[in-house]
Design a protein around this motif. Structure first.
Motif, PDB file in Angstrom:
ATOM      1  N   UNK A  21       0.792  -1.235   0.000  1.00 31.28           N
ATOM      2  CA  UNK A  21       0.000   0.000   0.000  1.00 31.28           C
ATOM      3  C   UNK A  21       0.818   1.275   0.000  1.00 31.28           C
ATOM      4  N   UNK A  51       2.806  -1.992   3.976  1.00 26.65           N
ATOM      5  CA  UNK A  51       2.456  -1.064   5.052  1.00 26.65           C
ATOM      6  C   UNK A  51       2.091  -1.889   6.291  1.00 26.65           C
ATOM      7  N   UNK A  52       1.295  -1.302   7.201  1.00 27.30           N
ATOM      8  CA  UNK A  52       0.837  -2.048   8.374  1.00 27.30           C
ATOM      9  C   UNK A  52       0.202  -3.378   7.945  1.00 27.30           C
ATOM     10  N   UNK A 119       5.371  11.155   6.556  1.00 25.80           N
ATOM     11  CA  UNK A 119       4.275  11.784   7.290  1.00 25.80           C
ATOM     12  C   UNK A 119       4.651  12.473   8.595  1.00 25.80           C
TER      13      UNK A 119
ATOM     14  N   UNK B  98      -1.833   2.972   9.549  1.00 24.10           N
ATOM     15  CA  UNK B  98      -0.993   3.608   8.527  1.00 24.10           C
ATOM     16  C   UNK B  98      -1.320   3.078   7.131  1.00 24.10           C
ATOM     17  N   UNK B  99      -1.725   1.804   7.054  1.00 23.61           N
ATOM     18  CA  UNK B  99      -2.081   1.266   5.741  1.00 23.61           C
ATOM     19  C   UNK B  99      -3.264   2.014   5.138  1.00 23.61           C
ATOM     20  N   UNK B 101      -4.055   5.077   5.714  1.00 23.93           N
ATOM     21  CA  UNK B 101      -3.538   6.398   5.336  1.00 23.93           C
ATOM     22  C   UNK B 101      -2.739   6.296   4.031  1.00 23.93           C
ATOM     23  N   UNK B 102      -1.850   5.286   3.954  1.00 21.99           N
ATOM     24  CA  UNK B 102      -1.056   5.073   2.746  1.00 21.99           C
ATOM     25  C   UNK B 102      -1.956   4.896   1.516  1.00 21.99           C
TER      26      UNK B 102
END
Lengths: 276, 139
Positions: A21, A51-52, A119, B98-99, B101-102
């Motif tokens: 992502x 990502x997460x 960020x 965060x994913x 947001x990404x």
């Protein structure tokens, strides 16, 4: 080694799948040691675009050709959660003028401690470790190296400033590395008198000209422990093209200074990376 | 040295006066029409992203759209006043990571690219939105 690169290339072309992502280029490139970064400096970024709660795998192959030497490097990586990065690389350093070759394996781990590259006002900060083991230690041992294996420990801080210069995004990275390695380990670790780690500074700056094209410079301070020949700092100027999230190509002009008594080693670097 | 400085500042002044005023971000985004189209592009992308669309399950979409247009207009220097809640308030209970947001950032970038917004203006807008990250995540 070339077969591996071709394999990476065609697999990447055959698999245009979602890689994660994160925003394009935020995984950086892969260094000659297998860690995400520029070409010679590991950055705080975690390789790939996970990502997460996401994971990604990478494969890379690179070639550095300077006046009297050629370094082939290839490896694979696994990243998880934009937090952990595991990597393995095999280096093959061909002594084109002297004859013969030196090989080493590098296993890397990186852990993101804090920050988000794009960020947060705090830079992204990561701690990394590279365990290196030489496979042809006879020659390094003859020129005074003490050990066939060693561990590099580094702390890296990376940050992207959006809209920094003429509307372009700027990445700055600083890395402190504790190392015993001679010529990054290609000439073994320590000398017979001294095996302690030394602190070295490494830095990179990159400007994203477009969302998928970056140009930059790198500097890597090096120790100078072997009496038989001077070891000098490394530097390069690079351009990286992020074709998409699955494929990136990096080219650089590198200056590796004197190596093993052969002066002023300069030449070209090319690296290909696939990420899924 | 002093005369050199005076000369230099005069030259700079001349250059500054000579230039047509640079369009501000609001203008580069295409003013009201451009920002509306950008918002619709973005909403379309969110709607087709199964990984984040569920966060909007209880959202009043027409109201969200109106407030987002207002916010982008105000942020970019346009003649609007954002009338919605603070970022902390409006994201409380969503537990975004965060994913999320990404993915939203990627959708915004792709919407800006599709709309042909100049790269510099894209980065200006991202630079205004990125600092909201800590106000939005994990609430």
């Amino acid at each position: 080694m070339n077969n591996l690169m071709m394999c990476v290339f065609f697999t990447v072309l055959a698999l245009p799948v979602q890689a994660g992502s994160r925003v394009l280029a935020t995984g950086g490139a892969t260094t000659i040691e297998g860690s995400a970064g520029g070409g010679i400096v590991p950055w705080a970024v975690i390789n790939g675009y996970g990502s997460d709660d996401e994971w990604s795998v990478q494969a890379f192959g690179s070639r550095v050709g300077v006046d009297d030497f050629t370094l082939h490097s290839a490896g694979v990586g696994l990243s998880f959660d934009n937090r952990w990065e595991l990597s393995y690389a095999r280096q093959q350093f061909k002594l084109d003028t002297i004859g013969g070759q030196l090989r080493q394996d590098i296993v890397g781990v990186k852990y993101r401690l804090a920050g988000q590259l794009l960020y947060t006002s705090l830079p992204q900060i990561s701690l990394g470790l590279q365990y290196k083991r030489h496979l042809d230690f006879e020659l390094p041992s003859l020129v005074g190296a003490y050990s066939r294996s060693g561990v590099d420990l580094y702390l890296a801080a990376s940050k992207v400033w959006l809209d920094a210069i003429a509307g372009r995004n700027l990445l700055l990275n600083g890395t402190i590395r504790a190392t015993q390695a001679n010529q990054t380990g290609l000439l073994g670790f320590g000398n017979t008198d001294q095996q302690r780690h030394q602190l070295m500074f490494e830095g990179s700056a990159a400007l994203l000209l477009t969302h998928n094209l970056a140009v930059g410079v790198e500097f890597r301070q090096k120790p100078n422990r072997l009496a038989f020949a001077d070891e000098q700092h490394w530097r390069d100027v690079f351009v990286a093209w992020f074709v998409n999230a699955n494929l990136s190509v990096t080219a650089a002009y590198v200056d590796l200074g004197d190596i093993a008594g052969l002066p002023s080693q300069q030449g070209w670097y090319l690296s290909l990376e696939g990420s899924w | 040295m002093k005369s050199l400085l005076i000369l230099l500042s005069m030259a700079l002044l001349l250059v500054a006066c000579n230039q047509t005023p640079k369009p501000n971000l609001y203008q580069q985004l295409g003013e009201e029409a451009g920002i509306t189209a950008l918002t619709d592009h973005l909403l379309h992308q969110i709607e087709h992203d199964p990984l984040i669309v569920h966060h909007f399950r209880d959202t009043d979409i027409p109201r969200f759209r109106r407030l987002l247009i207002e916010q982008l207009c105000e942020l970019s220097g346009g003649p609007c006043v954002y009338s919605g809640a603070t970022m902390e308030e409006s994201h409380t209970g969503l537990n975004l990571n965060t994913r999320d947001f990404d993915r939203l950032v990627n959708h915004l970038i792709s919407a800006m690219q599709q709309q042909g917004i100049p790269y510099g203006a894209q980065n200006q807008l991202l630079a205004l939105l990125a600092p909201m990250y800590p106000e939005v995540i994990g609430r």
